[in-house]
Motif scaffolding. Structure first.
Motif, PDB file in Angstrom:
ATOM      1  N   LYS A  41       8.991 -41.911  64.253  1.00  0.00           N
ATOM      2  CA  LYS A  41       8.442 -42.592  65.430  1.00  0.00           C
ATOM      3  C   LYS A  41       9.528 -43.292  66.240  1.00  0.00           C
ATOM      4  O   LYS A  41       9.347 -43.565  67.403  1.00  0.00           O
ATOM      5  CB  LYS A  41       7.339 -43.570  65.036  1.00  0.00           C
ATOM      6  CG  LYS A  41       7.806 -44.789  64.277  1.00  0.00           C
ATOM      7  CD  LYS A  41       6.671 -45.745  64.004  1.00  0.00           C
ATOM      8  CE  LYS A  41       7.220 -47.057  63.487  1.00  0.00           C
ATOM      9  NZ  LYS A  41       6.213 -48.060  63.306  1.00  0.00           N
ATOM     10  N   GLY A  42      10.653 -43.576  65.638  1.00  0.00           N
ATOM     11  CA  GLY A  42      11.767 -44.206  66.341  1.00  0.00           C
ATOM     12  C   GLY A  42      13.068 -43.586  65.880  1.00  0.00           C
ATOM     13  O   GLY A  42      13.225 -43.246  64.708  1.00  0.00           O
ATOM     14  N   ILE A  43      14.003 -43.415  66.820  1.00  0.00           N
ATOM     15  CA  ILE A  43      15.273 -42.770  66.491  1.00  0.00           C
ATOM     16  C   ILE A  43      16.420 -43.537  67.148  1.00  0.00           C
ATOM     17  O   ILE A  43      16.351 -43.869  68.318  1.00  0.00           O
ATOM     18  CB  ILE A  43      15.299 -41.312  67.004  1.00  0.00           C
ATOM     19  CG1 ILE A  43      14.203 -40.485  66.325  1.00  0.00           C
ATOM     20  CG2 ILE A  43      16.658 -40.673  66.778  1.00  0.00           C
ATOM     21  CD1 ILE A  43      14.042 -39.092  66.902  1.00  0.00           C
ATOM     22  N   TYR A  82      16.163 -43.630  61.461  1.00  0.00           N
ATOM     23  CA  TYR A  82      14.848 -43.123  61.846  1.00  0.00           C
ATOM     24  C   TYR A  82      13.767 -44.035  61.289  1.00  0.00           C
ATOM     25  O   TYR A  82      13.810 -44.414  60.119  1.00  0.00           O
ATOM     26  CB  TYR A  82      14.644 -41.706  61.299  1.00  0.00           C
ATOM     27  CG  TYR A  82      15.731 -40.772  61.729  1.00  0.00           C
ATOM     28  CD1 TYR A  82      15.731 -40.215  62.994  1.00  0.00           C
ATOM     29  CD2 TYR A  82      16.790 -40.476  60.875  1.00  0.00           C
ATOM     30  CE1 TYR A  82      16.753 -39.374  63.406  1.00  0.00           C
ATOM     31  CE2 TYR A  82      17.810 -39.628  61.279  1.00  0.00           C
ATOM     32  CZ  TYR A  82      17.777 -39.088  62.543  1.00  0.00           C
ATOM     33  OH  TYR A  82      18.787 -38.264  62.948  1.00  0.00           O
ATOM     34  N   GLU A  83      12.823 -44.398  62.137  1.00  0.00           N
ATOM     35  CA  GLU A  83      11.655 -45.169  61.708  1.00  0.00           C
ATOM     36  C   GLU A  83      10.555 -44.181  61.380  1.00  0.00           C
ATOM     37  O   GLU A  83      10.189 -43.335  62.211  1.00  0.00           O
ATOM     38  CB  GLU A  83      11.209 -46.122  62.815  1.00  0.00           C
ATOM     39  CG  GLU A  83      12.259 -47.153  63.209  1.00  0.00           C
ATOM     40  CD  GLU A  83      12.646 -48.098  62.086  1.00  0.00           C
ATOM     41  OE1 GLU A  83      11.780 -48.456  61.264  1.00  0.00           O
ATOM     42  OE2 GLU A  83      13.830 -48.472  62.016  1.00  0.00           O
ATOM     43  N   LEU A  84      10.026 -44.276  60.175  1.00  0.00           N
ATOM     44  CA  LEU A  84       8.971 -43.373  59.753  1.00  0.00           C
ATOM     45  C   LEU A  84       7.615 -43.916  60.194  1.00  0.00           C
ATOM     46  O   LEU A  84       7.433 -45.130  60.270  1.00  0.00           O
ATOM     47  CB  LEU A  84       8.986 -43.218  58.235  1.00  0.00           C
ATOM     48  CG  LEU A  84      10.272 -42.650  57.640  1.00  0.00           C
ATOM     49  CD1 LEU A  84      10.183 -42.643  56.119  1.00  0.00           C
ATOM     50  CD2 LEU A  84      10.528 -41.257  58.164  1.00  0.00           C
ATOM     51  N   PRO A  85       6.668 -43.018  60.449  1.00  0.00           N
ATOM     52  CA  PRO A  85       5.321 -43.475  60.787  1.00  0.00           C
ATOM     53  C   PRO A  85       4.729 -44.266  59.633  1.00  0.00           C
ATOM     54  O   PRO A  85       5.006 -43.985  58.461  1.00  0.00           O
ATOM     55  CB  PRO A  85       4.543 -42.177  61.015  1.00  0.00           C
ATOM     56  CG  PRO A  85       5.584 -41.141  61.288  1.00  0.00           C
ATOM     57  CD  PRO A  85       6.805 -41.573  60.522  1.00  0.00           C
ATOM     58  N   VAL A 138      14.835 -44.511  57.429  1.00  0.00           N
ATOM     59  CA  VAL A 138      15.769 -43.554  56.843  1.00  0.00           C
ATOM     60  C   VAL A 138      17.089 -43.692  57.588  1.00  0.00           C
ATOM     61  O   VAL A 138      17.109 -43.811  58.812  1.00  0.00           O
ATOM     62  CB  VAL A 138      15.232 -42.109  56.983  1.00  0.00           C
ATOM     63  CG1 VAL A 138      16.298 -41.099  56.607  1.00  0.00           C
ATOM     64  CG2 VAL A 138      13.995 -41.917  56.124  1.00  0.00           C
ATOM     65  N   LEU A 139      18.185 -43.649  56.839  1.00  0.00           N
ATOM     66  CA  LEU A 139      19.512 -43.736  57.429  1.00  0.00           C
ATOM     67  C   LEU A 139      20.322 -42.516  57.018  1.00  0.00           C
ATOM     68  O   LEU A 139      20.301 -42.110  55.855  1.00  0.00           O
ATOM     69  CB  LEU A 139      20.226 -44.997  56.941  1.00  0.00           C
ATOM     70  CG  LEU A 139      21.658 -45.160  57.441  1.00  0.00           C
ATOM     71  CD1 LEU A 139      21.882 -46.560  57.957  1.00  0.00           C
ATOM     72  CD2 LEU A 139      22.655 -44.817  56.361  1.00  0.00           C
ATOM     73  N   GLY A 163      18.963 -52.136  51.216  1.00  0.00           N
ATOM     74  CA  GLY A 163      18.325 -50.985  51.829  1.00  0.00           C
ATOM     75  C   GLY A 163      19.150 -50.382  52.955  1.00  0.00           C
ATOM     76  O   GLY A 163      20.284 -50.796  53.217  1.00  0.00           O
ATOM     77  N   PRO A 164      18.574 -49.398  53.645  1.00  0.00           N
ATOM     78  CA  PRO A 164      19.289 -48.713  54.730  1.00  0.00           C
ATOM     79  C   PRO A 164      19.745 -49.657  55.843  1.00  0.00           C
ATOM     80  O   PRO A 164      20.803 -49.462  56.432  1.00  0.00           O
ATOM     81  CB  PRO A 164      18.266 -47.703  55.257  1.00  0.00           C
ATOM     82  CG  PRO A 164      17.299 -47.512  54.152  1.00  0.00           C
ATOM     83  CD  PRO A 164      17.270 -48.802  53.397  1.00  0.00           C
ATOM     84  N   GLU A 165      18.989 -50.686  56.119  1.00  0.00           N
ATOM     85  CA  GLU A 165      19.333 -51.622  57.203  1.00  0.00           C
ATOM     86  C   GLU A 165      20.664 -52.318  56.941  1.00  0.00           C
ATOM     87  O   GLU A 165      21.462 -52.535  57.848  1.00  0.00           O
ATOM     88  CB  GLU A 165      18.209 -52.646  57.382  1.00  0.00           C
ATOM     89  CG  GLU A 165      18.470 -53.672  58.447  1.00  0.00           C
ATOM     90  CD  GLU A 165      18.544 -53.096  59.858  1.00  0.00           C
ATOM     91  OE1 GLU A 165      19.039 -53.814  60.749  1.00  0.00           O
ATOM     92  OE2 GLU A 165      18.137 -51.944  60.081  1.00  0.00           O
ATOM     93  N   ALA A 166      20.935 -52.666  55.683  1.00  0.00           N
ATOM     94  CA  ALA A 166      22.199 -53.334  55.342  1.00  0.00           C
ATOM     95  C   ALA A 166      23.391 -52.410  55.594  1.00  0.00           C
ATOM     96  O   ALA A 166      24.428 -52.855  56.096  1.00  0.00           O
ATOM     97  CB  ALA A 166      22.175 -53.792  53.887  1.00  0.00           C
ATOM     98  N   VAL A 167      23.241 -51.121  55.282  1.00  0.00           N
ATOM     99  CA  VAL A 167      24.323 -50.166  55.538  1.00  0.00           C
ATOM    100  C   VAL A 167      24.521 -50.001  57.041  1.00  0.00           C
ATOM    101  O   VAL A 167      25.652 -49.966  57.529  1.00  0.00           O
ATOM    102  CB  VAL A 167      24.027 -48.802  54.872  1.00  0.00           C
ATOM    103  CG1 VAL A 167      25.102 -47.785  55.229  1.00  0.00           C
ATOM    104  CG2 VAL A 167      23.919 -48.947  53.362  1.00  0.00           C
TER     105      VAL A 167
END
Length: 179
Positions: A41-43, A82-85, A138-139, A163-167
């Motif tokens: 939903k988001g990229i 990527y933001e997942l639905p 997802v990263l 999580g992916p946000e920290a990376v």
């Protein structure tokens, strides 16, 4: 013509079964769709090649990033988030078929999944791919340069702890001016 800096593959081998798995933001979007049945939903996608990284390093006067990852020696990177639905099933990158890459980290814990891949490791790492999923994010990161051998383990710790946000934050710190 000047000599090429790398050897060309023999004719007729591109796309052959022995070739390495291709990684790119588009390939990861396709993997998300394959595993979830839905488009992200988001990229957010960013690619900094060698010239842009060289310019950034000149502006930063060779300072290393202020994060916890050993990112010295990075000459180029691609980053996609990527933001997942909502309600989509978590992704499991540890089950992806791979060719031509050495999986050095595989994580599958509750809602987190991560995979760190290297190509032809030697005295230093020249090409690394990270795939990480956690929660609804997802990263994908591909990092090139003369990278620390400690980077795969540091990425695994960062994914487990933040999580992916920290990376994502750590990689984006490479593009920030010093404070």
């Amino acid at each position: 013509t000047p000599p090429r800096p790398w050897p060309l593959p023999p004719r007729g081998t591109a796309g052959a079964p022995g070739c390495a798995t291709a990684f790119s933001p588009a390939a990861i979007r396709n993997e998300i769709v394959r595993q979830t049945g839905q488009d992200p939903k988001g990229i957010f996608e960013l690619s900094l090649g060698r010239p842009t990284m060289a310019l950034a390093k000149a502006v930063l006067a060779g300072e290393s990033p202020g994060g916890t990852l050993p990112l010295g020696g990075v000459s180029a990177f691609e980053l996609a988030v990527y933001e997942l639905p909502r309600g989509s099933a978590g992704l499991d990158f540890t089950t992806m078929p791979l060719r031509g890459w050495d999986p050095v980290v595989r994580i599958r814990e509750e809602a987190k999944s991560a995979l760190v891949l290297l190509r032809a490791p030697g005295d230093f790492i020249g090409d690394l791919v990270l795939l990480a999923g956690g929660g609804e994010q997802v990263l994908y990161a591909r990092v090139r340069g003369r990278l620390s051998r400690e980077l795969p383990d540091a990425l695994a710790r960062t994914v487990r702890n933040g999580g992916p946000e920290a990376v994502r934050k750590e990689l984006l710190s490479l593009t920030e001016p010093p404070r």
